[in-house]
Design a protein around this motif. Structure first.
Motif, PDB file in Angstrom:
ATOM      1  N   VAL A 176      -7.385 -15.467  19.380  1.00  0.00           N
ATOM      2  CA  VAL A 176      -7.975 -14.141  19.239  1.00  0.00           C
ATOM      3  C   VAL A 176      -9.215 -14.106  20.126  1.00  0.00           C
ATOM      4  CG1 VAL A 176      -9.119 -12.519  17.686  1.00  0.00           C
ATOM      5  CG2 VAL A 176      -7.104 -13.779  16.906  1.00  0.00           C
ATOM      6  N   VAL A 177      -9.214 -13.243  21.129  1.00  0.00           N
ATOM      7  CA  VAL A 177     -10.364 -13.074  22.023  1.00  0.00           C
ATOM      8  C   VAL A 177     -11.147 -11.858  21.554  1.00  0.00           C
ATOM      9  CG1 VAL A 177     -11.143 -12.648  24.378  1.00  0.00           C
ATOM     10  CG2 VAL A 177      -9.154 -14.114  23.965  1.00  0.00           C
ATOM     11  N   GLU A 277      -3.331 -11.382  11.538  1.00  0.00           N
ATOM     12  CA  GLU A 277      -2.942 -12.055  12.766  1.00  0.00           C
ATOM     13  C   GLU A 277      -3.206 -13.551  12.620  1.00  0.00           C
ATOM     14  OE1 GLU A 277      -1.376 -12.855  16.367  1.00  0.00           O
ATOM     15  OE2 GLU A 277      -1.462 -10.832  15.499  1.00  0.00           O
ATOM     16  N   PRO A 278      -2.157 -14.380  12.578  1.00  0.00           N
ATOM     17  CA  PRO A 278      -2.400 -15.824  12.508  1.00  0.00           C
ATOM     18  C   PRO A 278      -3.052 -16.312  13.802  1.00  0.00           C
ATOM     19  CG  PRO A 278      -0.073 -15.369  12.860  1.00  0.00           C
ATOM     20  CD  PRO A 278      -0.736 -14.043  12.607  1.00  0.00           C
ATOM     21  N   ALA A 279      -3.969 -17.231  13.662  1.00  0.00           N
ATOM     22  CA  ALA A 279      -4.678 -17.749  14.834  1.00  0.00           C
ATOM     23  C   ALA A 279      -5.171 -19.157  14.561  1.00  0.00           C
ATOM     24  CB  ALA A 279      -5.861 -16.852  15.195  1.00  0.00           C
ATOM     25  N   ASP A 280      -5.208 -19.954  15.612  1.00  0.00           N
ATOM     26  CA  ASP A 280      -5.832 -21.276  15.477  1.00  0.00           C
ATOM     27  C   ASP A 280      -7.056 -21.406  16.369  1.00  0.00           C
ATOM     28  OD1 ASP A 280      -2.908 -22.665  17.097  1.00  0.00           O
ATOM     29  OD2 ASP A 280      -4.600 -21.604  17.982  1.00  0.00           O
ATOM     30  N   THR A 281      -7.404 -20.324  17.085  1.00  0.00           N
ATOM     31  CA  THR A 281      -8.607 -20.329  17.915  1.00  0.00           C
ATOM     32  C   THR A 281      -9.185 -18.920  17.971  1.00  0.00           C
ATOM     33  OG1 THR A 281      -7.731 -22.097  19.338  1.00  0.00           O
ATOM     34  CG2 THR A 281      -9.564 -20.796  20.202  1.00  0.00           C
ATOM     35  N   ILE A 282     -10.504 -18.821  17.861  1.00  0.00           N
ATOM     36  CA  ILE A 282     -11.217 -17.561  18.102  1.00  0.00           C
ATOM     37  C   ILE A 282     -12.176 -17.799  19.258  1.00  0.00           C
ATOM     38  CG2 ILE A 282     -12.766 -15.797  17.183  1.00  0.00           C
ATOM     39  CD1 ILE A 282     -11.768 -16.487  14.391  1.00  0.00           C
ATOM     40  N   LEU A 283     -12.053 -16.974  20.276  1.00  0.00           N
ATOM     41  CA  LEU A 283     -12.934 -17.072  21.447  1.00  0.00           C
ATOM     42  C   LEU A 283     -13.869 -15.873  21.426  1.00  0.00           C
ATOM     43  CD1 LEU A 283     -13.849 -18.271  24.114  1.00  0.00           C
ATOM     44  CD2 LEU A 283     -11.879 -17.184  25.228  1.00  0.00           C
TER      45      LEU A 283
END
Length: 361
Positions: A176-177, A277-283
């Protein structure tokens, strides 16, 4: 000749000026102060030359940057595919040597205080005293990450622009950006072809092929004149897709932008309507704030939360003098927070210092 000795007037007592920060605006101010015969030092927090540029991510090349303005008497390096963090660091280092600028590093200024009408810059047990101050600390050391419920419970990685680990770190991940500026667009351009990316912004992006930089800077100047926190110049100039973002654009990622989520959960982000929203990183490409905390003892902030600046002498980017204390000049702040603005502001700050010294010797 010793670089510091060359640039500091050989007088007993306080310096005429102190410059804090040796990025583009700080070096420009130092050049003009030295040309005017004004004794000063430049205190820089970094271990080596290069200002904030030396900390930019490796994939940012000279061809990618939004133009790097010349330094006084020195044309900027041309566009190339060489790493910007290396090219500009070498350029700044050579410039300091060639012009014998009085840079002292590493010096992290903790606070600037007023003592009997003189300004004292304190860095741990060291201190420097001067009649005037040019603050050129920019924003890079003050990254901004908004706070959301559940943020500490997120099981994945969270990165900010300031620590962007490079494209390959995101390969195969769900990312997720967050952010609506040029950095977010560039990061998506890098990682969308190799990762599942969802773009989230607080406001719809403004796309523009043409814009008036002068008008945009004017908007920022009005904010600082009113004492409000400055907005980024880049934030009001619109967004563009460069050729290297076209592969990402073909995935539709820029068109599928979503509004800001309501909370962060262990395995992703959730919107107010229940969407997840599944995510393993947030930028977090959420920008920076002016690095001016060390100026707090001087009481320069207005009730609106920003540091009000007096009108410039020639154009909006020469608006550098603190309204509440004319001894203090801020370059790379508000309307001068750009590569071109930093140069104009540096010269304007040196001239303002000279005027102040003549009026109040």
């Amino acid at each position: 000749m010793d670089r510091v000795a060359a640039g500091v007037a050989r007088t007993v007592g306080p310096l005429d000026s102190i410059v804090i920060g040796a990025g583009q605006a700080g070096l420009t101010a130092s050049f003009h102060l030295r040309r005017l015969g004004i004794g000063h030092v430049v205190l820089d927090t970094n271990e080596r030359a290069g200002g904030a540029w030396q900390h930019r991510w490796d994939s940012l090349t000279m061809a990618d940057v939004h133009g790097v303005a010349d330094l006084p008497d020195a044309p900027a390096p041309g566009g190339s595919h060489d790493r910007a963090n290396e090219v500009i660091a070498r350029w700044f280092d050579d410039y300091e040597d060639e012009h014998e600028l009085p840079v002292i590093r590493p010096v992290r200024v903790d606070a600037v205080t007023d003592e009997d009408g003189l300004l004292v810059a304190r860095a741990g047990e060291r201190s420097w005293t001067a009649r005037t101050l040019v603050n050129a600390t920019g924003t890079w050391s003050h990254p901004f990450v908004p706070s959301y419920p559940g943020q500490r419970d997120f099981a994945g990685d969270q990165w900010h622009t300031v620590a962007y680990p490079g494209r390959e770190h995101f390969r195969g991940r769900r990312v997720v950006v967050v952010g609506g500026g040029a950095s977010a667009v560039q990061f998506i351009g890098e990682i969308a072809p190799i990762a599942h990316v969802v773009w989230v912004t607080r406001r719809p992006p403004v796309w523009s092929d043409e814009f008036s930089g002068r008008d945009a800077i004017g908007l920022v100047e009005r904010r600082v004149r009113e004492g409000r926190p400055p907005a980024s110049v880049v934030s009001v100039t619109g967004l563009r897709l460069r050729p290297q973002e076209m592969a990402a654009a073909r995935t539709g990622v820029y068109e599928r932008r979503r509004p800001m989520f309501e909370r962060i959960e262990r395995d992703g982000v959730r919107w107010a309507d229940g969407g997840f929203e599944p995510a393993d990183t947030i930028l977090w490409a959420t920008g920076f704030r002016p690095a001016v905390r060390h100026l707090a003892p001087l009481g320069l902030r207005s009730p609106a939360g920003g540091i009000a600046l007096l009108p410039g002498t020639s154009d909006v980017q020469t608006s550098v003098t603190a309204a509440l204390d004319p001894r203090v000049q801020l370059v790379g702040y508000g309307p001068s927070a750009s590569t071109i603005g930093g140069n104009r502001a540096g010269r304007a700050a040196a001239l303002a210092v000279r005027r102040h010294l003549r009026e109040r010797p």
